[in-house]
Design an enzyme around this catalytic site. Structure first.
Site, PDB file in Angstrom:
ATOM      1  N   ASP A   6       2.262   9.885  -0.777  1.00 12.38           N
ATOM      2  CA  ASP A   6       1.938   8.539  -1.228  1.00 12.38           C
ATOM      3  C   ASP A   6       0.445   8.259  -1.039  1.00 12.38           C
ATOM      4  OD1 ASP A   6       3.278   5.867  -1.932  1.00 12.38           O
ATOM      5  OD2 ASP A   6       2.031   5.318  -0.203  1.00 12.38           O
ATOM      6  N   ASN A   7      -0.216   7.845  -2.101  1.00 13.86           N
ATOM      7  CA  ASN A   7      -1.628   7.433  -2.028  1.00 13.86           C
ATOM      8  C   ASN A   7      -2.503   8.365  -1.185  1.00 13.86           C
ATOM      9  OD1 ASN A   7      -1.723   5.145  -3.659  1.00 13.86           O
ATOM     10  ND2 ASN A   7      -0.933   3.832  -2.036  1.00 13.86           N
ATOM     11  N   GLN A  46       1.299   5.589   6.828  1.00 13.34           N
ATOM     12  CA  GLN A  46       0.883   4.227   7.139  1.00 13.34           C
ATOM     13  C   GLN A  46       2.016   3.613   7.952  1.00 13.34           C
ATOM     14  OE1 GLN A  46       0.479   2.975   3.109  1.00 13.34           O
ATOM     15  NE2 GLN A  46       2.652   2.596   2.828  1.00 13.34           N
ATOM     16  N   GLU A  55       0.320  11.735  -5.225  1.00 14.22           N
ATOM     17  CA  GLU A  55       0.490  10.482  -5.967  1.00 14.22           C
ATOM     18  C   GLU A  55      -0.817   9.712  -5.916  1.00 14.22           C
ATOM     19  OE1 GLU A  55       2.002   6.070  -6.183  1.00 14.22           O
ATOM     20  OE2 GLU A  55       1.034   7.036  -4.499  1.00 14.22           O
ATOM     21  N   ASP A 100       2.127  -6.250   5.616  1.00 13.68           N
ATOM     22  CA  ASP A 100       3.225  -5.459   6.194  1.00 13.68           C
ATOM     23  C   ASP A 100       2.805  -4.013   6.481  1.00 13.68           C
ATOM     24  OD1 ASP A 100       3.007  -4.889   3.456  1.00 13.68           O
ATOM     25  OD2 ASP A 100       5.157  -4.482   3.220  1.00 13.68           O
ATOM     26  N   LYS A 136      12.054  -1.653  -5.060  1.00 15.05           N
ATOM     27  CA  LYS A 136      11.248  -1.472  -3.853  1.00 15.05           C
ATOM     28  C   LYS A 136      11.602  -2.514  -2.792  1.00 15.05           C
ATOM     29  CE  LYS A 136       6.738  -0.920  -4.375  1.00 15.05           C
ATOM     30  NZ  LYS A 136       5.391  -1.139  -4.973  1.00 15.05           N
TER      31      LYS A 136
END
Lengths: 651, 651
Positions: free
Chosen positions: A377-378, A306, A406, A341, A518
């Site tokens: 990630d995802n 992303q 994940e 973002d 984070k």
């Protein structure tokens, strides 16, 4: 009329397992693991059936065989062990063995004192059709069976042990049936099955509170190695977006100097193939990889496909993103929530092939720099076919690459990602807390259909998740979760620093860390060791030294007289290594009770004599009963990690 | 790099059911039955998925569709109805519907009072991509959505019912995924699902005690029709072997004049294509078939592929039998038991193709004489591949032939025969006696995997089996077993005369009839009717008149406050026909208690008003509660057979 089917094959073979989705996906194993094969096998009538597993590496020309045995009601079992990192295939064949049929029949007739002169003649003919017909011994017996003068001796011979052995090893193979499918087994390296993960944000690796660097992480390697971890997973190390950068505690506006979320990837400093300048250089990253590997630690990269709004892709390839009618680009959202973002890729765009190839090139680029493990990630927010293709392409070029999925989402989605190629998967362990929840979940993982493709990786916490049961808790709660993760599952990991130091402050009402790393730099006392770090060290050492803890598939829960005590046995196939874990789920009170040893698993007869050694406290026990007393005081230690030595003193 | 998979298809479709052994065997249905299709369907991310079943006759070119609906956790459901005797195929397709995704998103944003000007512009574009984009109404709305002046009206429009309906019926179909397999459904005629069997030995059809004939059977047709049977099954009607003929009560020696077992087929008078002279001629047999058919009764033939020692095959084709070293032919045996009046065929012989073709010619010969139903004797003692081939060949040439498998053996063997093509199967019902045994067995049959290919045919007795629970019992025990067989299963049958007349004398210690009709001629009072024949008549009439009793797959067991009472509801899909059966398992005592109506099945709200009519006693009841009182006195009648009328008087 011509009859096409081979009419003389009388055996039916059905339901050969393991098999994933009718063979659409491979069964997964790692080097050294057994493949336990089951099938329903039967023939018409009363004739005796024999069956065996046929297996080989896919590229081999000849098959190896493993005998199968009937388990009752036409269910058969056999196994083989995979020893090389390569695709294997297996199938099953079976046939009616007329020698054995004859043998069982004549034995019954002899027992019923029926005259068997003709049966002996038949036996003589069958022996001369058998594989060992050329052997002198067999020819001699075949001759005797025809000799009426030897009738009484022949009966003695037939019912003797030696003849039983001859029949057993010497089946007549005729009219075999072979199962129509060859089932593929993907055999991966041991780390796919057995790995111990430590996650840290390199931004917080400095001892001084400044922005951490790869050089700071280098200095932490001895600590991480000493605690026994073999995977060091760093969140994304790429440049962080400056546009719409998030502030502390996920604030939609950041103030100058705030570092932003590392998952908002890309800025004028570069994208997915670049390194965040504040962490260091590519060479420093490669040095970290190399030096970690020398300590037996793989540095895992985060793969978050992303983009921040200022990622170079957005300008260079606007066609890879979804354009809105007002000229803006669609940011990520889960209506009515917005994530301004982050721009997701539009995997449905007309230019999808170039997009896919570019993303593959990102993975291949980092593999070329030395990365062998990716935490993805995802993955469930990108198309399944994309991952299947990407992992397939990577596997064509590189062996031993691990992809950890994940995906904290719905069961079938998580299963689908594992099927299509992810090596390991995050799980619901994070939220399975009570004794019964854990037993039920383990049984689902180990005995459910996903057992053949879904490799669990148990995480008690992650940067996104400080679960309710760890909030505002002392170290006993953390210890219990650590021991459960590390001994229920052979793959486990912790988001290290806050876990080690038992940080338990959430954003009120949420399962999230307050002041999450984070969005900011944290300072940890990297020189401190605690009760927790000691226990981590001991537990991970036990995992390294005990093969029984290096697989998830061998768990046997023990009956317990106290619902606060969970006990489970893990043993190697050959019983050479046996571990028993007992956990007290009551953080605050001493609990005691009797737990039952599973006698079948340990192949115990009535004379029990087991020595137990607690690997944490170094205490020794001897058990001589099936049910044994256990007492755990959480203020001392809420668990036993026991190594069992079985003594052969059977009555 | 060229990417072969269609990358833009984002939906995953897995585990489409019904499917038998990965599609190796067809799913079975009959004309008018539903095929309920389930699948696991999901896409990445949060986009909305649509799915539908595609189905057609195999020979059709175009597909019909049936919408699927999500049932939770990515499980989807849809159905279609098969209306013709022909193979059907079905599969599933699914896609991401961007119009619906947009619609659900904008509704949430409107609810959260987010500005949706850009979303309305997106909606305008999506409407013009939708299937109804050419419709004036749709073009008008697309225009309004672009008109900022209409913002408030547009919001009202979007959240209104009409727009919801428009979105629902107007999905945008892009990048479809189609499940890779087309699953075959074999659609057979209704009698495969719903049949009522009566077995008698024609040798005992005479009123006078002489050897019965087809002419005597003709005279019994009115009685059999009046009782409501639609299949008349006669044991083998071929010449009976004279060599080693069995005497009364299975004596290995018969005396002159004893008729022998009709299953010892063949003598100098002919074999499997001949007729036992004492029964009559071929023309008389054909007349029986024709006249029975006029009464709605099919005459079923027994297919027993084995030979008496004097069967013509033995001389003409000795190669079809197993020769022993002493020159004799192998008789049937199950060591140490011997069956010297029977020679089995050797299906492994070198000449197996001619043997198979000859046996097929036997079946085709009798079909040419008018036979449409075969009860196959011990099919599990002949090769599975033989039956698969034989039934396949018959089906190629003739529609509507029924094969009933008489395999009382192990579960997987019985299942395999059903899978490969047997239309109906004998079951374990004969030995499932207690309430719990029956509930468990029905759940296995109806909800287990065999539901898609194994059609049960329930027999309380057969000439081989007088089960222990019917031995030395009065008519109440017989009535209970009759009602259970006839209402649990839509296919059932009785070995008629001894059942009607409640004969219950066994060979002591065995589940066999004393003085079995298999070995002698019996004389029955064919003019007598009894309480039993009356109940058979009423129950079979109810079966004919009530579609709810014409399928086995619709059973719902009701909770009961008394373990002696078993209650089950059977309803048609549309609830147009609802039957409730209550059985008292206590033969000797009155039992009462409350039973629960399954509200979901009957789609009942809180206002219950159900009229019940007992079809045997003609009593009427009204129930207005979920739990209702029932009382059954076995001396009056041990069961209720209730027709329900649902009144719509919901609060």
């Amino acid at each position: 009329m011509v009859i096409a089917v081979p009419g003389t094959s009388r055996v039916v073979i059905e339901n050969v397992q393991p098999c994933v989705d009718c063979g659409r996906y491979p069964v997964k194993r790692t080097v050294g693991e057994r493949v336990n094969v089951t099938a329903d096998i039967f023939a018409d009538g009363h004739d005796h059936v024999r069956a065996e597993v046929l297996y080989k590496k896919a590229t081999d020309k000849t098959w190896s065989t493993a005998a199968m045995h009937q388990q009752g009601n036409d269910a058969w079992f056999g196994f083989f062990t995979v020893t090389e990192k390569a695709p294997y295939v297996f199938t099953v064949r079976a046939w009616v063995d007329h020698l054995e049929t004859w043998y069982e029949g004549i034995k019954k007739k002899i027992a019923a004192q029926v005259n068997v002169r003709v049966e002996l003649l038949e036996g003589s003919m069958l022996l001369l059709e058998s594989p060992e017909s050329k052997k002198k011994e067999v020819q001699k017996i075949a001759g005797w069976f025809k000799d009426e003068a030897k009738y009484a001796e022949n009966l003695d011979l037939v019912i003797g042990d030696e003849f039983a052995e001859l029949v057993k090893r010497n089946p007549i193979r005729k009219f075999e049936t072979v199962y129509p499918d060859e089932i593929t087994v993907a055999v991966e390296h041991v780390k796919a099955r057995f790995s111990t993960w430590y996650e840290l944000f390199p931004r917080s690796a400095s001892l001084t509170g400044k922005h951490g660097t790869f050089a700071d992480v280098l200095k932490l390697l001895p600590r991480i190695e000493a605690m026994g971890f073999d995977v060091l997973y760093l969140p994304p190390i790429h440049p962080i977006g400056k546009v719409n950068r998030k502030g502390k505690n996920n604030n939609v506006r950041s103030v100058k100097g705030e570092p932003g979320s590392p998952w908002a990837i890309g800025s004028d400093e570069g994208g997915h193939k670049a390194i965040h300048p504040e962490l260091g250089t590519l060479d420093e990253y490669k040095e970290l990889i190399t030096k970690a590997k020398k300590r037996g630690i793989d540095v895992a990269m985060d793969l978050a496909f992303q983009c921040a709004p200022d990622h170079p892709y957005v300008k260079e390839h606007p066609q890879w993103f979804k354009q809105r009618p007002d000229g803006s680009i669609q940011y990520a959202e889960n209506p009515p929530k917005k994530y301004q973002d982050i721009y997701p890729f539009n995997f449905e765009c007309d230019d999808w092939q170039n997009l896919w190839n570019e993303l593959l090139s990102v993975v291949l680029y980092w593999i070329d720099q030395g990365v062998t493990i990716f935490r993805v990630d995802n993955p469930h927010t990108k198309p399944f076919r994309f991952w299947q293709w990407l992992i397939g392409e990577v596997n064509k070029q590189h062996a031993d690459i691990i992809f950890l999925s994940e995906a904290f989402t719905r069961p079938r989605v998580m299963a689908a990602l594992a099927k299509l190629g992810f090596t390991q998967s995050y799980t619901y362990f994070t939220w399975r807390v009570s004794r019964n929840e854990l037993v039920e979940y383990m049984n689902e993982l180990v005995h459910g259909p996903s057992r053949n493709y879904f490799r669990p990786n148990f995480w008690p916490n992650t940067p996104d998740i400080l679960p309710y049961h760890l909030q505002h808790q002392g170290d006993t709660a953390f210890i219990i979760r650590l021991v459960l993760a590390a001994t229920l599952s052979s793959n486990y990991g912790i988001y290290g620093p806050p876990f080690e130091f038992c940080e338990s402050n959430p954003i009120p009402g949420k399962e999230e860390y307050l002041d999450s790393e984070k969005f900011e730099i944290k300072q940890y006392d990297w020189k401190k060791t605690t009760r927790m770090t000691d226990i981590i060290t001991i537990v991970n050492k036990a995992r390294r030294e005990h093969p029984a803890l290096q697989t998830t598939w061998n768990i046997h829960f023990c009956a317990s007289g106290n619902d606060n005590l969970l006990a489970y046995l893990k043993v190697t196939d050959d019983l050479a290594d046996c571990m028993l874990v007992v956990v007290n789920f009551d953080q605050h009170g001493r609990q005691s009770g009797y737990i039952q040893l599973p006698k079948e698993v340990l192949r115990l007869s009535n004379g029990i004599n087991i020595k137990l050694h607690d690997l944490v406290t170094n205490e020794h026990y001897t058990w001589t009963q099936e049910w044994n007393y256990v007492e755990l005081d959480p203020h001392k230690l809420p668990f036993h990690l026991l190594h069992l030595t079985l003594h052969e003193s059977y009555a």
